[in-house]
Design a protein around this motif. Sequence first.
Motif, PDB file in Angstrom:
ATOM      1  N   ASP A   1       2.854  -5.740   0.687  1.00  7.15           N
ATOM      2  CA  ASP A   1       1.212  -5.251   1.044  1.00  7.15           C
ATOM      3  C   ASP A   1       1.086  -3.894   0.573  1.00  7.15           C
ATOM      4  OD1 ASP A   1       1.185  -8.064   1.873  1.00  7.15           O
ATOM      5  OD2 ASP A   1       1.811  -7.392   4.023  1.00  7.15           O
ATOM      6  N   TYR A   2       1.696  -3.148   0.750  1.00  8.25           N
ATOM      7  CA  TYR A   2       1.421  -1.656   0.679  1.00  8.25           C
ATOM      8  C   TYR A   2       2.491  -1.107  -0.456  1.00  8.25           C
ATOM      9  CZ  TYR A   2      -0.791  -2.293   5.059  1.00  8.25           C
ATOM     10  OH  TYR A   2      -1.492  -3.009   6.215  1.00  8.25           O
ATOM     11  N   TRP A   3       2.344  -1.666  -1.594  1.00  5.18           N
ATOM     12  CA  TRP A   3       3.361  -1.266  -2.658  1.00  5.18           C
ATOM     13  C   TRP A   3       3.189  -0.014  -3.031  1.00  5.18           C
ATOM     14  CZ3 TRP A   3       0.695   0.626  -6.807  1.00  5.18           C
ATOM     15  CH2 TRP A   3      -0.531   0.192  -6.952  1.00  5.18           C
ATOM     16  N   TRP A   4       2.080   0.625  -2.907  1.00  5.24           N
ATOM     17  CA  TRP A   4       1.991   2.183  -3.500  1.00  5.24           C
ATOM     18  C   TRP A   4       2.987   2.965  -2.726  1.00  5.24           C
ATOM     19  CZ3 TRP A   4      -1.757  -0.688  -1.339  1.00  5.24           C
ATOM     20  CH2 TRP A   4      -2.241  -0.241   0.273  1.00  5.24           C
ATOM     21  N   GLU A   5       3.033   2.606  -1.316  1.00  7.42           N
ATOM     22  CA  GLU A   5       4.011   3.723  -0.853  1.00  7.42           C
ATOM     23  C   GLU A   5       5.585   3.814  -1.496  1.00  7.42           C
ATOM     24  OE1 GLU A   5       3.881   3.106   3.669  1.00  7.42           O
ATOM     25  OE2 GLU A   5       1.807   2.431   3.530  1.00  7.42           O
ATOM     26  N   SER A   6       5.863   2.569  -1.847  1.00  4.72           N
ATOM     27  CA  SER A   6       7.262   2.695  -2.602  1.00  4.72           C
ATOM     28  C   SER A   6       7.227   2.864  -4.072  1.00  4.72           C
ATOM     29  CB  SER A   6       8.249   1.509  -2.156  1.00  4.72           C
ATOM     30  OG  SER A   6       9.342   1.432  -2.548  1.00  4.72           O
TER      31      SER A   6
ATOM     32  N   TYR B   1      -7.329   9.884  -2.384  1.00  6.35           N
ATOM     33  CA  TYR B   1      -5.800   9.950  -2.038  1.00  6.35           C
ATOM     34  C   TYR B   1      -5.425   9.179  -3.355  1.00  6.35           C
ATOM     35  CZ  TYR B   1      -6.942  10.842   2.734  1.00  6.35           C
ATOM     36  OH  TYR B   1      -7.108  11.423   3.958  1.00  6.35           O
ATOM     37  N   TRP B   2      -4.843   9.976  -4.340  1.00  2.13           N
ATOM     38  CA  TRP B   2      -4.560   9.450  -5.543  1.00  2.13           C
ATOM     39  C   TRP B   2      -3.421   8.413  -5.566  1.00  2.13           C
ATOM     40  CZ3 TRP B   2      -4.695  14.343  -9.031  1.00  2.13           C
ATOM     41  CH2 TRP B   2      -5.886  14.921  -9.038  1.00  2.13           C
ATOM     42  N   PHE B   3      -2.647   8.618  -4.743  1.00  7.99           N
ATOM     43  CA  PHE B   3      -1.319   7.793  -4.748  1.00  7.99           C
ATOM     44  C   PHE B   3      -1.592   6.889  -3.335  1.00  7.99           C
ATOM     45  CE2 PHE B   3       2.070   9.839  -7.419  1.00  7.99           C
ATOM     46  CZ  PHE B   3       0.940   9.625  -8.519  1.00  7.99           C
ATOM     47  N   GLY B   4      -2.549   7.042  -2.537  1.00 11.13           N
ATOM     48  CA  GLY B   4      -2.633   6.173  -1.343  1.00 11.13           C
ATOM     49  C   GLY B   4      -2.136   7.233  -0.245  1.00 11.13           C
ATOM     50  N   THR B   5      -2.059   6.341   0.918  1.00 13.40           N
ATOM     51  CA  THR B   5      -1.315   7.037   2.021  1.00 13.40           C
ATOM     52  C   THR B   5      -0.324   6.520   2.570  1.00 13.40           C
ATOM     53  OG1 THR B   5      -2.854   6.352   3.608  1.00 13.40           O
ATOM     54  CG2 THR B   5      -3.446   8.370   2.704  1.00 13.40           C
ATOM     55  N   ASP B   6       0.777   7.030   3.503  1.00  8.13           N
ATOM     56  CA  ASP B   6       1.823   6.260   3.886  1.00  8.13           C
ATOM     57  C   ASP B   6       1.537   5.793   5.356  1.00  8.13           C
ATOM     58  OD1 ASP B   6       2.018   8.498   5.678  1.00  8.13           O
ATOM     59  OD2 ASP B   6       3.735   9.308   4.752  1.00  8.13           O
ATOM     60  N   ASN B   7       2.808   5.456   6.119  1.00  9.84           N
ATOM     61  CA  ASN B   7       2.476   4.482   7.362  1.00  9.84           C
ATOM     62  C   ASN B   7       1.990   5.381   8.632  1.00  9.84           C
ATOM     63  OD1 ASN B   7       4.969   5.797   7.239  1.00  9.84           O
ATOM     64  ND2 ASN B   7       5.461   4.809   8.831  1.00  9.84           N
ATOM     65  N   VAL B   8       1.807   7.101   8.081  1.00  6.05           N
ATOM     66  CA  VAL B   8       1.441   7.822   9.133  1.00  6.05           C
ATOM     67  C   VAL B   8       0.252   8.677   8.583  1.00  6.05           C
ATOM     68  CG1 VAL B   8       3.505   7.919  10.509  1.00  6.05           C
ATOM     69  CG2 VAL B   8       3.080   9.492   8.754  1.00  6.05           C
ATOM     70  N   GLY B   9      -0.331   8.284   7.512  1.00  2.00           N
ATOM     71  CA  GLY B   9      -1.704   8.643   7.072  1.00  2.00           C
ATOM     72  C   GLY B   9      -1.628   9.850   6.202  1.00  2.00           C
ATOM     73  N   ARG B  10      -0.233  10.284   5.800  1.00  2.00           N
ATOM     74  CA  ARG B  10      -0.109  11.516   4.758  1.00  2.00           C
ATOM     75  C   ARG B  10      -0.395  11.041   3.377  1.00  2.00           C
ATOM     76  NH1 ARG B  10       5.829  12.968   7.371  1.00  2.00           N
ATOM     77  NH2 ARG B  10       6.078  10.734   6.754  1.00  2.00           N
ATOM     78  N   ASP B  11      -0.755  12.027   2.591  1.00  3.18           N
ATOM     79  CA  ASP B  11      -0.984  11.851   1.334  1.00  3.18           C
ATOM     80  C   ASP B  11       0.304  11.705   0.514  1.00  3.18           C
ATOM     81  OD1 ASP B  11      -2.618  11.723  -1.079  1.00  3.18           O
ATOM     82  OD2 ASP B  11      -2.001  13.757  -1.509  1.00  3.18           O
TER      83      ASP B  11
ATOM     84  N   PRO C   1      -5.077   2.504   0.278  1.00  2.00           N
ATOM     85  CA  PRO C   1      -4.485   2.167  -1.147  1.00  2.00           C
ATOM     86  C   PRO C   1      -4.983   3.658  -2.043  1.00  2.00           C
ATOM     87  CG  PRO C   1      -6.417   0.991  -0.541  1.00  2.00           C
ATOM     88  CD  PRO C   1      -6.361   1.821   0.573  1.00  2.00           C
ATOM     89  N   PRO C   2      -4.555   3.761  -3.119  1.00  4.41           N
ATOM     90  CA  PRO C   2      -4.899   4.829  -3.966  1.00  4.41           C
ATOM     91  C   PRO C   2      -6.434   4.762  -4.297  1.00  4.41           C
ATOM     92  CG  PRO C   2      -3.036   3.439  -5.069  1.00  4.41           C
ATOM     93  CD  PRO C   2      -3.546   2.774  -3.799  1.00  4.41           C
ATOM     94  N   SER C   3      -7.058   5.992  -4.275  1.00  7.92           N
ATOM     95  CA  SER C   3      -8.474   6.095  -4.155  1.00  7.92           C
ATOM     96  C   SER C   3      -8.742   7.539  -4.850  1.00  7.92           C
ATOM     97  CB  SER C   3      -9.246   6.025  -2.986  1.00  7.92           C
ATOM     98  OG  SER C   3      -8.777   7.072  -1.981  1.00  7.92           O
ATOM     99  N   ALA C   4      -9.960   7.877  -5.011  1.00 11.29           N
ATOM    100  CA  ALA C   4     -10.208   9.275  -5.320  1.00 11.29           C
ATOM    101  C   ALA C   4      -9.894  10.477  -4.386  1.00 11.29           C
ATOM    102  CB  ALA C   4     -11.817   9.344  -5.598  1.00 11.29           C
TER     103      ALA C   4
END
Length: 294
Positions: A258-263, A73-83, A68-71
């Motif tokens: 569940d992982y809303w930030w990715e979209s 990874y500001w926008f979180g990471t995707d399904n393969v771990g990219r910022d 999820p978004p954090s310090a």
Amino acid sequence: MTDATSVSQPRRLSNADQNWYRFTRNPTALIGAGIVILCILAAIFAPFITPYPEHVGAVVDFRSRHLPPSADYWFGTDNVGRDIFSRTIFGMRISLLLAVVVLGIAVPVGTILGLVAGYFGGWVDIIIMRITDIALAIPALVMALAVAAVLSPDLINAMLAIAGLWWTWHARLIYAITRQLRSQEFVEAAETLGAGKMHILFREILPNCVSALAVKTSLDCGFVIIVGASLSFLGLGIQPPTPDLGTMVASGSDFLPDYWWESVLPGCAILFVALGFILLGDGLRDLFDVEEIR
């Protein structure tokens, strides 16, 4: 007694100074310009301001996937771990490049055709404007989908697909303005003095179309970005692993809610960029007192 003629008169502001003053007093235009400038600077300096520029390519880090978004990874990471934040900033590059190329083709083509049809009239008017009417009857997104589906989906074909019909709006706009201007006294005076047709079109009529073109082009930048993102969302635009906002929204939608930030966050970036150009266009329309452009 002081000579009245020696009293210094206040300097009269030029048209450019007056326009700048009005622009700086227009909150809508300032907000739009600020957003546009911010997005352009972010896209230009993306390799220097993004925390993980290497994540633009085919990078895989399954230990960091779906964070999820954090310090870190500001926008979180995707399904393969990219910022996602880094990829979003680089995705703005694609969106802005798409708008520049599409309008760089559509605006000159539409402007020239509109000038020629509006000034010469007759059979030239009939041929050009009937072709324009036929093209206007086809939704730009539908034609773009058809062209992108026939050709291989990539950035170049996406640009050509959108530009293929976008010129029609500018042709119709310039045609209407030229029809009004061709009977004005300054045009008749130029004809009386023996000015050539090209001189009248590009030195007399075209400068009077610049304000309307500026407004229309700014508004169209936002809509072109949305159409380009729609193509990518449907898989007919930029292909992975190249970061594109529409593709990121489509990839992230598989993991909603569940992982809303990715979209959601790449979608907010599309909204942010498009909103900036639309606000700027509205501000310019108020600045130049241009009538409603549809």
